[in-house]
Write an enzyme that holds these catalytic residues in place. Structure first.
Site, PDB file in Angstrom:
ATOM      1  N   HIS A  77       0.992  -1.504  -0.117  1.00  0.00           N
ATOM      2  CA  HIS A  77      -0.175   0.039   0.059  1.00  0.00           C
ATOM      3  C   HIS A  77       1.366   1.153   0.033  1.00  0.00           C
ATOM      4  O   HIS A  77       1.933   1.533   0.738  1.00  0.00           O
ATOM      5  CB  HIS A  77      -0.571   0.005   1.418  1.00  0.00           C
ATOM      6  N   PHE A  78       0.379   2.145  -1.026  1.00  0.00           N
ATOM      7  CA  PHE A  78       1.394   3.656  -1.098  1.00  0.00           C
ATOM      8  C   PHE A  78       0.435   4.259  -0.168  1.00  0.00           C
ATOM      9  O   PHE A  78      -0.327   4.755  -0.537  1.00  0.00           O
ATOM     10  CB  PHE A  78       1.471   3.973  -2.765  1.00  0.00           C
ATOM     11  N   GLY A 111       1.018   6.248   3.720  1.00  0.00           N
ATOM     12  CA  GLY A 111       0.820   5.573   5.198  1.00  0.00           C
ATOM     13  C   GLY A 111      -0.313   6.325   5.478  1.00  0.00           C
ATOM     14  O   GLY A 111       0.353   6.679   7.175  1.00  0.00           O
ATOM     15  N   GLY A 112      -0.631   7.648   5.020  1.00  0.00           N
ATOM     16  CA  GLY A 112      -1.264   9.299   5.812  1.00  0.00           C
ATOM     17  C   GLY A 112      -3.380   8.588   6.203  1.00  0.00           C
ATOM     18  O   GLY A 112      -2.923   7.126   6.523  1.00  0.00           O
ATOM     19  N   ASN A 113      -3.669   8.749   6.368  1.00  0.00           N
ATOM     20  CA  ASN A 113      -4.856   8.633   7.051  1.00  0.00           C
ATOM     21  C   ASN A 113      -5.932   7.948   6.510  1.00  0.00           C
ATOM     22  O   ASN A 113      -6.295   7.114   6.864  1.00  0.00           O
ATOM     23  CB  ASN A 113      -5.977  10.174   7.111  1.00  0.00           C
ATOM     24  N   ILE A 114      -6.002   7.923   5.200  1.00  0.00           N
ATOM     25  CA  ILE A 114      -6.704   7.090   4.519  1.00  0.00           C
ATOM     26  C   ILE A 114      -6.087   6.029   4.787  1.00  0.00           C
ATOM     27  O   ILE A 114      -6.263   4.573   4.789  1.00  0.00           O
ATOM     28  CB  ILE A 114      -7.218   7.364   3.148  1.00  0.00           C
ATOM     29  N   ARG A 123      -3.262   4.024   6.174  1.00  0.00           N
ATOM     30  CA  ARG A 123      -4.009   3.744   7.668  1.00  0.00           C
ATOM     31  C   ARG A 123      -5.233   3.266   8.766  1.00  0.00           C
ATOM     32  O   ARG A 123      -5.586   1.581   9.007  1.00  0.00           O
ATOM     33  CB  ARG A 123      -3.153   4.224   8.692  1.00  0.00           C
ATOM     34  N   GLY A 124      -6.159   4.768   8.176  1.00  0.00           N
ATOM     35  CA  GLY A 124      -6.953   4.334   8.361  1.00  0.00           C
ATOM     36  C   GLY A 124      -8.917   4.130   8.094  1.00  0.00           C
ATOM     37  O   GLY A 124      -9.960   2.945   8.098  1.00  0.00           O
ATOM     38  N   LYS A 144     -20.955   9.287  -5.261  1.00  0.00           N
ATOM     39  CA  LYS A 144     -20.070   9.988  -4.032  1.00  0.00           C
ATOM     40  C   LYS A 144     -19.168  11.019  -4.683  1.00  0.00           C
ATOM     41  O   LYS A 144     -19.618  11.702  -3.764  1.00  0.00           O
ATOM     42  CB  LYS A 144     -18.491   9.058  -3.956  1.00  0.00           C
TER      43      LYS A 144
HETATM   44  N1  NAI Z   1      -9.379  11.402   4.340  1.00  0.00           N
HETATM   45  C1  NAI Z   1     -10.414  11.517   3.731  1.00  0.00           C
HETATM   46  O1  NAI Z   1     -10.898  11.676   4.320  1.00  0.00           O
HETATM   47  C2  NAI Z   1     -10.318  11.268   2.655  1.00  0.00           C
HETATM   48  C3  NAI Z   1      -9.188  10.768   1.946  1.00  0.00           C
HETATM   49  N2  NAI Z   1      -9.346  10.157  -0.151  1.00  0.00           N
HETATM   50  C4  NAI Z   1      -7.818   9.892  -0.646  1.00  0.00           C
HETATM   51  O2  NAI Z   1      -7.797   9.665  -0.318  1.00  0.00           O
HETATM   52  C5  NAI Z   1      -6.140   9.887  -0.114  1.00  0.00           C
HETATM   53  C6  NAI Z   1      -4.951  10.345   0.796  1.00  0.00           C
HETATM   54  O3  NAI Z   1      -5.791  11.319   1.557  1.00  0.00           O
HETATM   55  P1  NAI Z   1      -5.661  11.394   3.005  1.00  0.00           P
HETATM   56  O4  NAI Z   1      -5.172  10.008   3.906  1.00  0.00           O
HETATM   57  O5  NAI Z   1      -6.169  12.561   3.480  1.00  0.00           O
HETATM   58  O6  NAI Z   1      -4.009  11.722   2.794  1.00  0.00           O
HETATM   59  P2  NAI Z   1      -2.432  12.361   3.662  1.00  0.00           P
HETATM   60  O7  NAI Z   1      -1.602  13.377   3.072  1.00  0.00           O
HETATM   61  O8  NAI Z   1      -2.736  11.912   5.225  1.00  0.00           O
HETATM   62  O9  NAI Z   1      -1.901  10.984   3.075  1.00  0.00           O
HETATM   63  C7  NAI Z   1      -1.164  11.293   1.871  1.00  0.00           C
HETATM   64  C8  NAI Z   1       0.113   9.632   2.316  1.00  0.00           C
HETATM   65  O10 NAI Z   1       0.674  10.113   0.713  1.00  0.00           O
HETATM   66  C9  NAI Z   1       1.839   9.894   1.245  1.00  0.00           C
HETATM   67  N3  NAI Z   1       2.782  10.006  -0.307  1.00  0.00           N
HETATM   68  C10 NAI Z   1       2.986  11.461  -1.097  1.00  0.00           C
HETATM   69  N4  NAI Z   1       3.869  11.135  -1.730  1.00  0.00           N
HETATM   70  C11 NAI Z   1       4.078   9.784  -1.695  1.00  0.00           C
HETATM   71  C12 NAI Z   1       4.895   8.853  -2.205  1.00  0.00           C
HETATM   72  N5  NAI Z   1       5.472   9.547  -3.497  1.00  0.00           N
HETATM   73  N6  NAI Z   1       5.167   8.064  -2.518  1.00  0.00           N
HETATM   74  C13 NAI Z   1       4.035   7.288  -1.778  1.00  0.00           C
HETATM   75  N7  NAI Z   1       3.585   7.795  -0.465  1.00  0.00           N
HETATM   76  C14 NAI Z   1       3.951   9.165  -0.879  1.00  0.00           C
HETATM   77  C15 NAI Z   1       2.404  10.979   2.042  1.00  0.00           C
HETATM   78  O11 NAI Z   1       3.586  10.897   2.667  1.00  0.00           O
HETATM   79  C16 NAI Z   1       1.154  10.909   2.888  1.00  0.00           C
HETATM   80  O12 NAI Z   1       1.468   9.464   4.665  1.00  0.00           O
HETATM   81  C17 NAI Z   1      -6.414  11.246  -1.502  1.00  0.00           C
HETATM   82  O13 NAI Z   1      -6.819  10.819  -2.369  1.00  0.00           O
HETATM   83  C18 NAI Z   1      -7.674  11.919  -0.669  1.00  0.00           C
HETATM   84  O14 NAI Z   1      -8.694  12.259  -1.843  1.00  0.00           O
HETATM   85  C19 NAI Z   1     -10.701   8.895  -0.170  1.00  0.00           C
HETATM   86  C20 NAI Z   1     -11.454   9.446   0.789  1.00  0.00           C
HETATM   87  C21 NAI Z   1     -11.468   9.845   2.015  1.00  0.00           C
HETATM   88  O1  F6P Z   2      -8.562  15.207  -1.442  1.00  0.00           O
HETATM   89  P1  F6P Z   2      -9.994  15.399  -0.730  1.00  0.00           P
HETATM   90  O2  F6P Z   2     -10.540  15.608  -2.303  1.00  0.00           O
HETATM   91  O3  F6P Z   2     -10.058  16.374  -0.225  1.00  0.00           O
HETATM   92  O4  F6P Z   2     -10.625  14.314  -0.025  1.00  0.00           O
HETATM   93  C1  F6P Z   2     -10.612  13.914   1.267  1.00  0.00           C
HETATM   94  C2  F6P Z   2     -12.194  13.849   1.394  1.00  0.00           C
HETATM   95  O5  F6P Z   2     -13.153  12.869   1.073  1.00  0.00           O
HETATM   96  C3  F6P Z   2     -13.566  12.761   2.167  1.00  0.00           C
HETATM   97  O6  F6P Z   2     -13.779  12.476   3.572  1.00  0.00           O
HETATM   98  C4  F6P Z   2     -15.288  11.624   1.237  1.00  0.00           C
HETATM   99  O7  F6P Z   2     -14.530  10.638   1.178  1.00  0.00           O
HETATM  100  C5  F6P Z   2     -14.595  13.703   1.777  1.00  0.00           C
HETATM  101  O8  F6P Z   2     -15.043  13.910   2.963  1.00  0.00           O
HETATM  102  C6  F6P Z   2     -12.305  14.734   2.659  1.00  0.00           C
HETATM  103  O9  F6P Z   2     -12.611  15.792   2.610  1.00  0.00           O
END
Ligand code: NAI
Ligand code: F6P
Length: 395
Positions: free
Chosen positions: A7-8, A10-13, A15-16, A213
């Site tokens: 899994h590439f 290790g951020g919020n989505i 891990r969570g 969605k």
């Molecule tokens: N947080 C949320 O509620 C949701 C997020 N998403 C999507 O999930 C994706 C990630 O979002 P989050 O987890 O919130 O962001 P995040 O910022 O918490 O995690 C992103 C991770 O990717 C890593 N990363 C960056 N460049 C990299 C590389 N070259 N190789 C490997 N890892 C790298 C970062 O260091 C970080 O750990 C986004 O596309 C977002 O739109 C989708 C649904 C919900």
């Molecule tokens: O990087 P984006 O597109 O803001 O992704 C995070 C978004 O994904 C969601 O968690 C929904 O899946 C939004 O509620 C949140 O704002």
């Protein structure tokens, strides 16, 4: 083949959500990231906790059976892991896909197993796996592209779970909402069948799921974030306590609902129920989700296939209403120079240095002859004029 997933991110989505469900499905998860602090923490621990928070209370799961590799310093290890895994997922952000593609391409090329690798990008974007697939092809020798389906299959996904920014002292632990939805295309796996991951809802046609969605959850969430930011609200829940913002988000979601009902044969009653669920979810006060996190990356969010222009363009083509979506676009364009958000700085620069029509094309990717284009130019012009009046010179 081992039950191993790479899994590439290790951020919020990562891990969570993704790792939690891969772990529950019995996979060993190998996290790949470029951030030393995350890699070190994952390497130094044997478990972390995922806590679901809702008005019903809290429920915690412990995630184990993982390893972590820094792809910046240990690329060959990542290649080896991909060559011997059954699944690759990512949640790195749509703009990062091009950076992870080269190492995935090398890992796929090194595979010898009879069952192809399942590649599933878990990003908030339409066709994110297709985008990654194209970058992987761009990084593969021409004479190996034809046989790539023997080594890897690529499936798009729609992923939905709110994982807000985490408290600074939370380490690897993640607090998230209870609700989740993970829909993935089943057809790309053909005779091999899809991997066994019970949390995934496998579908033949992903478009209704991803559009419903993105154009409901993300359109609504981002609308609250941008209006809330300008009203000085700190969190999404706080913004939604303001009846003016609540009414705006309902108006916006009525516009997108009309598209979804019309295009995807989803009944009005079902869509209405979905909208209510989403408003309840994003109002969750236990998540403490900031307007800056949800509004992050405004340039991506005002782009052609995304949450505002995507539905508004289709509504304009069908003769539907899109005024409230234009209001969300306006607020998104006013999300400028926000601390910690590079795109918001770049957005301010683009708006300052370009004439309205040029800025509209550059930001939204709309053609000049698209029926939505004049409406977008008007919004851009208004935002630029206000900046000018406030003493910020522009073209
Ligand atoms: N947080 C949320 O509620 C949701 C997020 N998403 C999507 O999930 C994706 C990630 O979002 P989050 O987890 O919130 O962001 P995040 O910022 O918490 O995690 C992103 C991770 O990717 C890593 N990363 C960056 N460049 C990299 C590389 N070259 N190789 C490997 N890892 C790298 C970062 O260091 C970080 O750990 C986004 O596309 C977002 O739109 C989708 C649904 C919900
Ligand atoms: O990087 P984006 O597109 O803001 O992704 C995070 C978004 O994904 C969601 O968690 C929904 O899946 C939004 O509620 C949140 O704002």
């Amino acid at each position: 083949m081992e039950k191993k997933a790479i899994h590439f991110g290790g951020g919020n989505i990562g891990r969570g959500f993704v790792a939690e469900f891969l772990h529950t499905a019995g996979f060993e998860v190998v996290f790949v990231d470029v951030m030393d602090s995350i890699i070190n923490a994952l390497q130094d621990t044997k478990s972390y906790q995922v806590t679901e928070v809702s008005d019903e209370g809290e429920s915690t799961k412990t995630i184990t059976n993982y390893r972590a590799i820094n792809s910046k310093t240990h690329e060959s290890d990542v290649i080896q892991e991909i060559a011997t895994a059954s699944v690759v997922t990512c949640a790195v952000g749509p703009n990062i896909l091009k950076f992870i593609a080269p190492v995935i391409a090398k890992g796929i090329d090194a595979r010898t197993d009879a069952t192809p690798l399942a590649v599933i990008a878990c990003e908030n974007a339409i066709g994110a796996t297709d985008t990654l697939h194209q970058f992987i092809k761009d990084n593969t020798a021409q004479d190996r592209i034809g046989s790539m389906p023997d080594r890897a299959r690529f499936a798009n996904s729609a992923i939905d779970r709110i994982v807000p920014g985490q408290a600074p002292d939370s380490g690897l632990n993640v607090r998230i909402e209870k609700f989740y939805e993970w829909a993935v295309e089943s057809t790309p796996f053909g005779e091999f069948g899809h991997p066994e991951i019970p949390a995934i809802h496998w579908v033949g046609n992903l478009e209704p799921y991803i559009e419903r969605k993105l154009f409901t959850v993300n359109t609504g969430h981002a609308t609250v974030a941008y209006h809330g930011y300008h009203a000085g609200k700190k969190t999404i829940a706080e913004a939604l306590q303001d009846s003016r913002i609540r009414n705006i988000v309902r108006d916006v979601l009525q516009e997108t609902a009309s598209l979804i009902i019309d295009k995807h044969e989803i009944s009005a009653a079902e869509q209405q129920e979905y909208v209510e669920t989403i408003i309840t979810r994003i109002s969750n006060p236990y998540l403490e989700d900031t307007v800056e996190r949800v509004g992050r990356a405004p340039i991506r969010k005002v782009s052609r296939k995304e949450r505002f222009i995507g539905p508004a363009a289709q509504l304009a083509e069908r003769g539907g209403k899109f005024e409230s979506l234009m209001g969300s676009l306006e607020m998104a364009l006013r999300f400028q120079n926000v601390e910690g958000d590079e795109e918001s700085v770049e957005l301010a620069k683009i708006l300052k240095e370009n004439a309205p029509a040029d800025a509209a094309i550059r930001l939204t990717g709309l053609d000049r002859d698209h029926p939505l284009f004049p409406h977008v130019v008007k919004v851009v012009d208004g935002v630029q004029s206000d900046a000018k009046e406030a003493g910020q010179p522009h073209i």
